[in-house]
Design an enzyme around this catalytic site. Structure first.
Site, PDB file in Angstrom:
ATOM      1  N   SER A  54     -23.414 -47.214  88.992  1.00 23.67           N
ATOM      2  CA  SER A  54     -24.553 -46.320  89.140  1.00 23.67           C
ATOM      3  C   SER A  54     -25.834 -47.109  89.413  1.00 23.67           C
ATOM      4  O   SER A  54     -25.872 -47.934  90.325  1.00 23.67           O
ATOM      5  CB  SER A  54     -24.672 -45.438  87.889  1.00 23.67           C
ATOM      6  OG  SER A  54     -25.489 -44.325  88.130  1.00 23.67           O
ATOM      7  N   ASP A 200     -19.391 -41.038  89.813  1.00 21.79           N
ATOM      8  CA  ASP A 200     -20.167 -42.115  89.196  1.00 21.79           C
ATOM      9  C   ASP A 200     -19.270 -43.086  88.417  1.00 21.79           C
ATOM     10  O   ASP A 200     -18.398 -42.680  87.650  1.00 21.79           O
ATOM     11  CB  ASP A 200     -21.193 -41.496  88.236  1.00 21.79           C
ATOM     12  CG  ASP A 200     -22.259 -42.470  87.800  1.00 21.79           C
ATOM     13  OD1 ASP A 200     -21.925 -43.439  87.095  1.00 21.79           O
ATOM     14  OD2 ASP A 200     -23.434 -42.262  88.156  1.00 21.79           O
TER      15      ASP A 200
END
Length: 347
Positions: A54, A200
């Protein structure tokens, strides 16, 4: 007459110690890591591997791309350009700066954040708009990184249909792979890479530490953490409980991995065990940590989406100071001994 081995040993001794970086993700809170990296760039430390998911992956790739183009100064400039541009995505934010730089958000802003979570990306973002795509496409030379990355890169992403972690390497890295690492499924459409949908990387590794252990020569690993190792207080309301569950979920894999390192290292240190390659590597691991503990703004989840320039600049200042303090106290330990007791923190 000086032997070749002696000359080699002397050169090795003079070489600056190399550090591996494990960079945690956390949306806008990643600006704290920007400050940490800024402070590290002002030291004499060298770097070998960078792992992140991320926002941690964004920091790692921007750092490497800037270094490729202009060394230390290039890395610092690249990070500043990236986060400054991110801060322009939200030119105005309903926030006030309270005592000790604590950011206060009005109830309406928190309500909107909760409201966003009630819709799917097809409803909320039908055209799959992602300002990060254009920003990264302009700034990052992915072809150059694939061919000449100055560091080993490990970008974590989660396979949406299997839950497996995929770690993308610098030699294969593309724009979609990097975006996949930061794909929040309630905001963005899943990213497909080689026919596999990804979310993610924080769901599987935030960040992945094992690549720095297996694929890097340096035994020094610095953990740059955005989530507190211990939360203050126990949640009681339904919203507080949901928030804590989400926070624990994003940290669970990292905590389990570090728990494994703590126990494996303790097990390998027993005198009755015959040391092999794995035991020697475990015994020689040196962990360090710069974290955001005690910083109120980073102990809250409601500011992770606050990509507002002044807020990002504040986090950068806090990260830079926290790391500068660490360097003043521990920089000489890199290459010599650990400064983090993994048994106390993770066992």
């Amino acid at each position: 007459m000086t032997t070749g081995w002696a000359q080699f040993a002397r050169l090795l001794h003079k070489a600056p110690p190399r550090l591996n970086l494990a960079l945690q993700g956390g949306g806008a809170h990643g600006a704290f890591t920007w400050g940490v990296l800024d402070a590290l760039l002002q030291s004499e430390l060298e770097f070998e591997g960078l792992s992140g998911s991320s926002a941690g992956a964004m920091n790692a790739v921007v750092f490497a791309d800037g270094w490729l183009k202009g060394g230390r100064l290039g890395a610092a400039q690249a990070l500043a350009e990236f986060w400054t541009e991110v801060g322009r995505q939200m030119p105005w934010a309903p926030m006030t700066r309270g005592q000790d730089d604590v950011i206060n958000l009005p109830p309406a802003t928190k309500l909107v954040a909760h409201w966003v979570g009630c819709f799917s990306p097809m409803q909320l973002n039908p055209f799959d708009l992602n300002p990060l795509r254009d920003l990264l496409k302009r700034q990052i030379d992915f072809v150059g990184l694939r061919q000449h990355s100055p560091f080993k890169l490990f970008v974590g992403a989660t396979q949406a249909n299997t839950g497996k972690l995929r770690v993308f390497r610098e030699s294969e890295l593309t724009l979609d792979m990097l975006l996949a690492s930061a794909c929040l499924p309630k905001i963005h459409h899943s990213l497909e890479v080689e026919g596999e949908p990804y979310w993610d990387g924080g769901y599987c590794a935030n960040p992945a530490v094992f690549p720095l252990f297996y694929d890097c020569v340096s035994r020094d690993v610095m953990l740059v953490l955005l989530s507190p190792l211990r939360h203050k207080g126990t949640p009681h309301t339904a919203q507080e409980i949901d928030t804590r569950i989400a926070e624990l979920g994003f940290s669970a894999h990292f905590m389990r991995e570090m728990h494994m390192f703590a126990h494996a290292t303790a097990f390998a240190s027993h005198p009755f065990i015959r040391w092999g390659r794995l035991e020697r590597r475990l015994h020689n691991m040196r962990f360090h940590m710069v974290d955001a503990s005690g910083l109120a703004n980073l102990e809250r989840s409601d500011t992770k989406l606050l990509a507002h320039g002044p807020f990002l600049a504040l986090l950068r200042e806090q990260g830079q100071k926290r790391c500068s303090d660490w360097l003043a106290q521990h920089a000489s330990a890199v290459g010599q001994h650990a400064t983090l007791d993994v048994q106390a923190c993770f066992a």
